[in-house]
Design a protein around this motif. Sequence first.
Motif, PDB file in Angstrom:
ATOM      1  N   LEU A 129      40.998  49.687  37.427  1.00 19.34           N
ATOM      2  CA  LEU A 129      40.072  49.488  36.503  1.00 19.34           C
ATOM      3  C   LEU A 129      39.021  48.484  37.497  1.00 19.34           C
ATOM      4  N   LEU A 130      37.689  48.921  37.341  1.00 19.96           N
ATOM      5  CA  LEU A 130      36.369  47.913  38.050  1.00 19.96           C
ATOM      6  C   LEU A 130      36.217  47.260  37.263  1.00 19.96           C
ATOM      7  N   GLY A 131      35.723  45.996  37.740  1.00 17.29           N
ATOM      8  CA  GLY A 131      35.412  44.548  36.783  1.00 17.29           C
ATOM      9  C   GLY A 131      36.639  43.828  36.373  1.00 17.29           C
ATOM     10  N   ALA A 132      35.967  42.412  36.032  1.00 23.49           N
ATOM     11  CA  ALA A 132      36.958  40.980  35.861  1.00 23.49           C
ATOM     12  C   ALA A 132      36.656  40.730  34.676  1.00 23.49           C
ATOM     13  N   GLY A 142      44.991  45.625  27.544  1.00 18.45           N
ATOM     14  CA  GLY A 142      46.302  47.049  26.795  1.00 18.45           C
ATOM     15  C   GLY A 142      46.946  48.331  27.595  1.00 18.45           C
ATOM     16  N   LEU A 143      46.239  47.874  28.723  1.00 17.40           N
ATOM     17  CA  LEU A 143      46.536  49.302  29.964  1.00 17.40           C
ATOM     18  C   LEU A 143      48.088  48.237  30.615  1.00 17.40           C
ATOM     19  N   LYS A 144      48.397  47.214  30.498  1.00 18.49           N
ATOM     20  CA  LYS A 144      49.355  46.508  30.943  1.00 18.49           C
ATOM     21  C   LYS A 144      50.884  46.596  29.724  1.00 18.49           C
ATOM     22  N   GLU A 145      50.196  46.840  28.541  1.00 18.33           N
ATOM     23  CA  GLU A 145      51.017  46.614  27.008  1.00 18.33           C
ATOM     24  C   GLU A 145      51.539  47.853  27.244  1.00 18.33           C
ATOM     25  N   LYS A 146      50.687  49.336  27.950  1.00 15.88           N
ATOM     26  CA  LYS A 146      51.147  50.877  27.901  1.00 15.88           C
ATOM     27  C   LYS A 146      52.023  51.247  29.286  1.00 15.88           C
ATOM     28  N   GLY A 147      52.122  50.062  29.837  1.00 15.92           N
ATOM     29  CA  GLY A 147      53.795  50.385  31.473  1.00 15.92           C
ATOM     30  C   GLY A 147      52.720  51.267  31.885  1.00 15.92           C
ATOM     31  N   THR A 148      51.503  50.826  32.752  1.00 11.03           N
ATOM     32  CA  THR A 148      49.973  51.631  33.651  1.00 11.03           C
ATOM     33  C   THR A 148      50.544  50.735  34.634  1.00 11.03           C
ATOM     34  N   ASP A 149      50.380  52.065  35.673  1.00 10.18           N
ATOM     35  CA  ASP A 149      50.404  50.491  37.501  1.00 10.18           C
ATOM     36  C   ASP A 149      49.020  50.580  37.699  1.00 10.18           C
ATOM     37  N   LEU A 150      49.033  49.332  37.519  1.00  5.51           N
ATOM     38  CA  LEU A 150      47.345  48.626  36.843  1.00  5.51           C
ATOM     39  C   LEU A 150      47.457  47.994  38.655  1.00  5.51           C
ATOM     40  N   THR A 151      46.046  48.201  39.201  1.00  7.05           N
ATOM     41  CA  THR A 151      45.124  46.977  40.470  1.00  7.05           C
ATOM     42  C   THR A 151      43.642  47.148  39.571  1.00  7.05           C
ATOM     43  N   ILE A 152      42.840  46.242  39.768  1.00  9.42           N
ATOM     44  CA  ILE A 152      41.585  45.055  39.638  1.00  9.42           C
ATOM     45  C   ILE A 152      40.976  45.375  40.616  1.00  9.42           C
ATOM     46  N   LEU A 153      39.656  45.871  40.685  1.00 10.74           N
ATOM     47  CA  LEU A 153      38.883  45.610  41.747  1.00 10.74           C
ATOM     48  C   LEU A 153      37.632  44.825  40.474  1.00 10.74           C
ATOM     49  N   ASN A 154      37.460  43.763  41.876  1.00  9.36           N
ATOM     50  CA  ASN A 154      36.137  42.988  41.146  1.00  9.36           C
ATOM     51  C   ASN A 154      34.987  42.794  42.361  1.00  9.36           C
ATOM     52  N   ARG A 155      33.941  42.673  42.438  1.00  5.41           N
ATOM     53  CA  ARG A 155      32.861  42.168  42.782  1.00  5.41           C
ATOM     54  C   ARG A 155      33.475  40.700  43.204  1.00  5.41           C
ATOM     55  N   THR A 156      33.260  39.960  42.467  1.00  5.47           N
ATOM     56  CA  THR A 156      33.781  38.570  43.057  1.00  5.47           C
ATOM     57  C   THR A 156      35.651  38.670  43.046  1.00  5.47           C
ATOM     58  N   VAL A 157      36.013  38.802  44.156  1.00  8.84           N
ATOM     59  CA  VAL A 157      37.428  38.922  43.914  1.00  8.84           C
ATOM     60  C   VAL A 157      38.111  37.994  43.172  1.00  8.84           C
ATOM     61  N   LYS A 158      37.417  36.541  42.864  1.00  8.75           N
ATOM     62  CA  LYS A 158      38.627  35.304  42.721  1.00  8.75           C
ATOM     63  C   LYS A 158      39.015  35.846  41.039  1.00  8.75           C
ATOM     64  N   LEU A 163      42.576  37.180  36.544  1.00  9.36           N
ATOM     65  CA  LEU A 163      43.137  38.461  36.021  1.00  9.36           C
ATOM     66  C   LEU A 163      44.410  39.065  36.592  1.00  9.36           C
ATOM     67  N   ALA A 164      44.734  39.443  37.165  1.00  9.18           N
ATOM     68  CA  ALA A 164      45.378  39.731  38.112  1.00  9.18           C
ATOM     69  C   ALA A 164      47.209  39.223  37.980  1.00  9.18           C
ATOM     70  N   SER A 165      46.444  37.713  38.117  1.00 10.51           N
ATOM     71  CA  SER A 165      47.797  37.100  38.194  1.00 10.51           C
ATOM     72  C   SER A 165      48.850  36.575  36.640  1.00 10.51           C
ATOM     73  N   GLU A 166      47.584  37.234  35.435  1.00 14.59           N
ATOM     74  CA  GLU A 166      47.922  36.880  34.364  1.00 14.59           C
ATOM     75  C   GLU A 166      48.589  37.856  34.211  1.00 14.59           C
ATOM     76  N   LEU A 167      48.715  39.455  34.619  1.00 12.71           N
ATOM     77  CA  LEU A 167      48.794  40.676  34.126  1.00 12.71           C
ATOM     78  C   LEU A 167      50.080  41.509  35.671  1.00 12.71           C
ATOM     79  N   ASP A 168      50.072  39.936  36.103  1.00 10.45           N
ATOM     80  CA  ASP A 168      51.054  40.146  37.329  1.00 10.45           C
ATOM     81  C   ASP A 168      51.396  42.015  38.343  1.00 10.45           C
ATOM     82  N   CYS A 169      50.189  42.015  38.619  1.00  7.91           N
ATOM     83  CA  CYS A 169      49.378  43.589  39.196  1.00  7.91           C
ATOM     84  C   CYS A 169      48.768  43.207  40.639  1.00  7.91           C
ATOM     85  N   LEU A 170      48.053  43.964  40.887  1.00  7.66           N
ATOM     86  CA  LEU A 170      47.610  44.033  42.267  1.00  7.66           C
ATOM     87  C   LEU A 170      45.476  44.215  41.714  1.00  7.66           C
TER      88      LEU A 170
END
Length: 272
Positions: A129-132, A142-158, A163-170
């Motif tokens: 997922l690009l953007g935060a 929504g993706l997390k609810e559906k059980g995807t293996d999610l990675t979030i990439l954003n220009r501002t990494v912070k 967001l990733a820490s709320e969702l426990d993803c990369l």
Amino acid sequence: MRHTTITATTKLCAIIGNPVEHSLSPLIHNAAFEHLKLNYAFLAFKVEQLREAVMGIRALNLKGVSVTIPHKVEIVDYLDDIEEVAQKIGAINTVVNQEGRLFGYNTDWSGAIKALEEKIELKNKKTVLLGAGGAARAIAYGLKEKGTDLTILNRTVKKAEVLASELDCLYGGLERVESFKPDILINTTSLGMYPQVDDTPIRKEFLKSMLVFDIVYNPLKTRLIREAEQNGCATIMGVEMFINQAALQFELWTGKKAPVELMKNVVVEKLS
Ligand code: ATR
């Protein structure tokens, strides 16, 4: 041109936001009301004082409200009840007035997930997922609810990290996009949006064997979508999500199935 007449029993729906002048919501919802001959009307209100506006929804008994930038987060505090996923997201885009009680929903996440599920089973799919920002937040939950293996990439990494820490993803920086080979790539950044139509978040040669979903809907076909198509990838255009979120709002307000094709045609004609 209205075929039905506004009467003393017409139910009023509206969009509230700031700015709101360029919203397509009045166009599509009025077209849908007309099509089904429902005694509803839809207006756009530029709102600066949100608390007072919500008091107005109650006092004037508006039937439904679409909420847009910058009010999607603050309005959560002024409603009576919020759907569960929207509570987690912390933002809503839809208010339904049920006999004076105001219920909040988020059809951004459900509209995006519906568009994806029409093309692919989401469970366990490697998804980048690009953007935060606000839209990314809704879709990520929504993706997390559906059980995807999610990675979030954003220009501002912070922001990706939060967001990733709320969702426990990369998470990571946007520049890392070309080092992944996901099943699904979703762009929620504004890269490629009018007038910067030549921008794209990833070089064409990295678009291979994946489903590419761009939430940008102006232009209808972004450079990202065009290049993904040229490389044989399955694609979802932003207009699909835009229509889905509006159709779900329409159904919440009226209890009737939304005329999705008609709503899509109205938007496509307007943006073409
Ligand atoms: P929305 O409600 O559409 O999600 P937003 O909350 O303002 O809007 O989020 C915009 C997103 O687009 C953010 O992820 C933003 O990245 P930053 O968090 O680094 O600002 C991203 N974005 C906007 N312009 C961008 C650009 N030129 N390059 C990369 N990312 C960009």
